[in-house]
Design a protein around this motif. Structure first.
Motif, short mmCIF file in Angstrom:
data_model
loop_
_atom_site.label_atom_id
_atom_site.label_comp_id
_atom_site.label_asym_id
_atom_site.label_seq_id
_atom_site.Cartn_x
_atom_site.Cartn_y
_atom_site.Cartn_z
N ASN A 118 55.98 30.08 107.59
CA ASN A 118 55.88 30.71 108.94
C ASN A 118 54.79 30.19 109.61
O ASN A 118 53.63 29.82 109.11
N THR A 119 54.86 30.16 110.87
CA THR A 119 53.83 29.84 112.11
C THR A 119 53.14 31.24 112.60
O THR A 119 53.90 31.99 112.85
N ILE A 120 51.89 31.42 112.27
CA ILE A 120 51.04 32.66 112.77
C ILE A 120 50.30 32.42 113.70
O ILE A 120 49.52 31.28 113.82
N ARG A 121 49.73 33.45 114.30
CA ARG A 121 48.53 33.47 115.09
C ARG A 121 47.67 34.67 114.57
O ARG A 121 48.17 35.69 114.45
N ILE A 122 46.19 33.99 114.33
CA ILE A 122 45.42 35.01 113.87
C ILE A 122 44.34 35.40 114.98
O ILE A 122 43.82 34.44 115.46
N PHE A 123 44.34 36.47 115.44
CA PHE A 123 43.52 37.05 116.38
C PHE A 123 41.90 37.18 116.08
O PHE A 123 41.46 38.38 115.83
N ASP A 124 41.37 36.34 115.62
CA ASP A 124 40.01 36.50 115.02
C ASP A 124 38.96 35.35 115.73
O ASP A 124 39.28 33.98 115.44
N LYS A 125 38.32 35.63 116.45
CA LYS A 125 37.23 34.51 116.99
C LYS A 125 36.29 33.70 115.95
O LYS A 125 35.80 32.78 116.17
N GLU A 126 36.13 34.47 114.80
CA GLU A 126 35.26 33.76 113.77
C GLU A 126 35.95 32.56 113.25
O GLU A 126 34.95 31.59 113.11
N ILE A 127 37.27 32.43 112.96
CA ILE A 127 37.63 31.13 112.56
C ILE A 127 37.85 30.01 113.46
O ILE A 127 38.01 28.80 113.05
N ASN A 133 40.41 28.99 121.72
CA ASN A 133 40.96 29.13 122.90
C ASN A 133 41.97 30.32 122.71
O ASN A 133 42.73 30.46 123.78
N GLY A 134 42.36 30.94 121.75
CA GLY A 134 43.21 32.10 121.64
C GLY A 134 44.50 31.58 121.23
O GLY A 134 45.49 32.28 121.03
N ASP A 135 44.87 30.26 121.39
CA ASP A 135 46.26 29.73 121.22
C ASP A 135 46.39 29.10 119.89
O ASP A 135 47.36 28.47 119.63
N GLU A 136 45.41 29.12 119.12
CA GLU A 136 45.42 28.31 117.68
C GLU A 136 46.51 29.10 117.03
O GLU A 136 46.39 30.30 116.61
N THR A 137 47.58 28.35 116.16
CA THR A 137 48.46 28.97 115.45
C THR A 137 48.33 28.00 113.96
O THR A 137 47.66 26.90 113.98
N TYR A 138 48.73 28.72 113.00
CA TYR A 138 48.44 28.08 111.79
C TYR A 138 49.88 28.14 110.89
O TYR A 138 50.70 29.26 111.02
N VAL A 139 50.28 27.09 110.07
CA VAL A 139 51.38 27.32 109.28
C VAL A 139 50.93 27.80 107.86
O VAL A 139 49.82 27.30 107.47
N ILE A 140 51.63 28.84 107.40
CA ILE A 140 51.20 29.31 105.98
C ILE A 140 51.77 28.50 105.03
O ILE A 140 52.90 28.15 104.75
N SER A 153 46.74 22.88 113.26
CA SER A 153 47.48 21.94 114.24
C SER A 153 47.00 20.50 114.04
O SER A 153 47.71 19.97 114.20
N ASN A 154 45.53 20.73 113.64
CA ASN A 154 44.94 19.31 113.47
C ASN A 154 45.29 18.84 111.78
O ASN A 154 44.62 17.77 111.58
N GLY A 155 45.67 19.54 111.08
CA GLY A 155 46.27 19.05 109.65
C GLY A 155 44.98 19.80 108.69
O GLY A 155 45.32 19.77 107.60
N GLU A 156 44.29 20.26 109.21
CA GLU A 156 43.02 20.88 108.34
C GLU A 156 43.55 22.25 107.67
O GLU A 156 44.19 22.89 108.23
N ILE A 157 43.13 22.30 106.36
CA ILE A 157 43.69 23.46 105.43
C ILE A 157 42.50 24.54 105.56
O ILE A 157 41.29 24.15 105.34
N LEU A 158 42.89 25.62 105.66
CA LEU A 158 41.85 26.83 105.71
C LEU A 158 42.38 27.86 104.85
O LEU A 158 43.68 28.31 104.66
N VAL A 173 54.71 33.86 115.02
CA VAL A 173 55.00 32.94 116.21
C VAL A 173 56.52 32.37 116.02
O VAL A 173 57.32 32.50 116.70
N GLN A 174 56.59 31.87 114.70
CA GLN A 174 57.76 31.06 114.29
C GLN A 174 57.93 31.19 112.95
O GLN A 174 57.34 30.99 112.13
N MET A 175 59.24 31.52 112.69
CA MET A 175 59.72 31.67 111.43
C MET A 175 60.20 30.53 110.87
O MET A 175 60.44 29.50 111.60
#
Length: 183
Positions: A118-127, A133-140, A153-158, A173-175
């Motif tokens: 799934n694609t998610i958005r985390i509302f955390d300014k620290e990461i 920019n508030g629109d960063e999404t992450y794929v689990i 989105s740039n391929g980096e693993i967090l 955001v997206q299933m």
């Protein structure tokens, strides 16, 4: 040996009943967790991890019940338990964040709507401290006992701690099957 069985017949019977009940509970809980995992389409590793936690909890309960059944002398046991709990208390205090992440992992397993892929958005300014920019999404990528593996989105693993997933706002955001949703 024969006198032991005769003298402790009641304790042996109660112990046997305790083991029977615990085995039945383990079977029921294991079956229930596997069913929840199958219905929720969870990763088998996550399901097995929850089953392991349940087994540990049932083992602790069994030991407590057996000490009551066999009338263990609590004066002698008290000194032993006090020193064990002192050591465990220091260790648990030092490892509190690990325990909170494990607990959060169990909660995420049973009640959170997202899965691997799934694609998610985390509302955390620290990461995104430098370029938030508030629109960063992450794929689990993976959900582990202590943390999530998220791909930017740039391929980096967090790696993101499970306890923060429960504390911060997270939107789906997206299933995985490409149904777009905001939860």
């Amino acid at each position: 040996m024969k006198t032991f069985f005769i003298n402790h017949q009641e304790e042996l019977f109660r112990s046997l009943i305790t083991f029977g009940v615990i085995l039945v509970l383990k079977f029921i809980f294991t079956k229930a967790v596997r069913k929840v995992g199958k219905i929720g389409d969870f990763n088998k590793v996550r399901t097995n991890l929850i089953i392991k936690y349940i087994s540990i909890a049932l083992t602790i309960i069994t030991i407590a019940i057996l000490t009551l059944i066999w009338s263990v002398n609590f004066k002698d046991l008290g000194a032993l338990l006090a020193s064990i709990f002192a050591v465990i208390g220091v260790a648990l205090f030092a490892q509190w964040s690990i325990l909170s992440n494990i607990t959060a992992g169990v909660i995420i397993f049973f009640s959170y709507p997202f899965k691997i892929g799934n694609t998610i958005r985390i509302f955390d300014k620290e990461i995104n401290k430098t370029d938030y920019n508030g629109d960063e999404t992450y794929v689990i990528e993976d959900i582990r006992a202590f943390h999530l593996h998220l791909r930017r989105s740039n391929g980096e693993i967090l790696t993101y701690p499970n306890s923060l997933v429960l504390q911060k706002g997270v939107s789906l955001v997206q299933m995985y099957n490409d149904e777009t949703q905001e939860l």
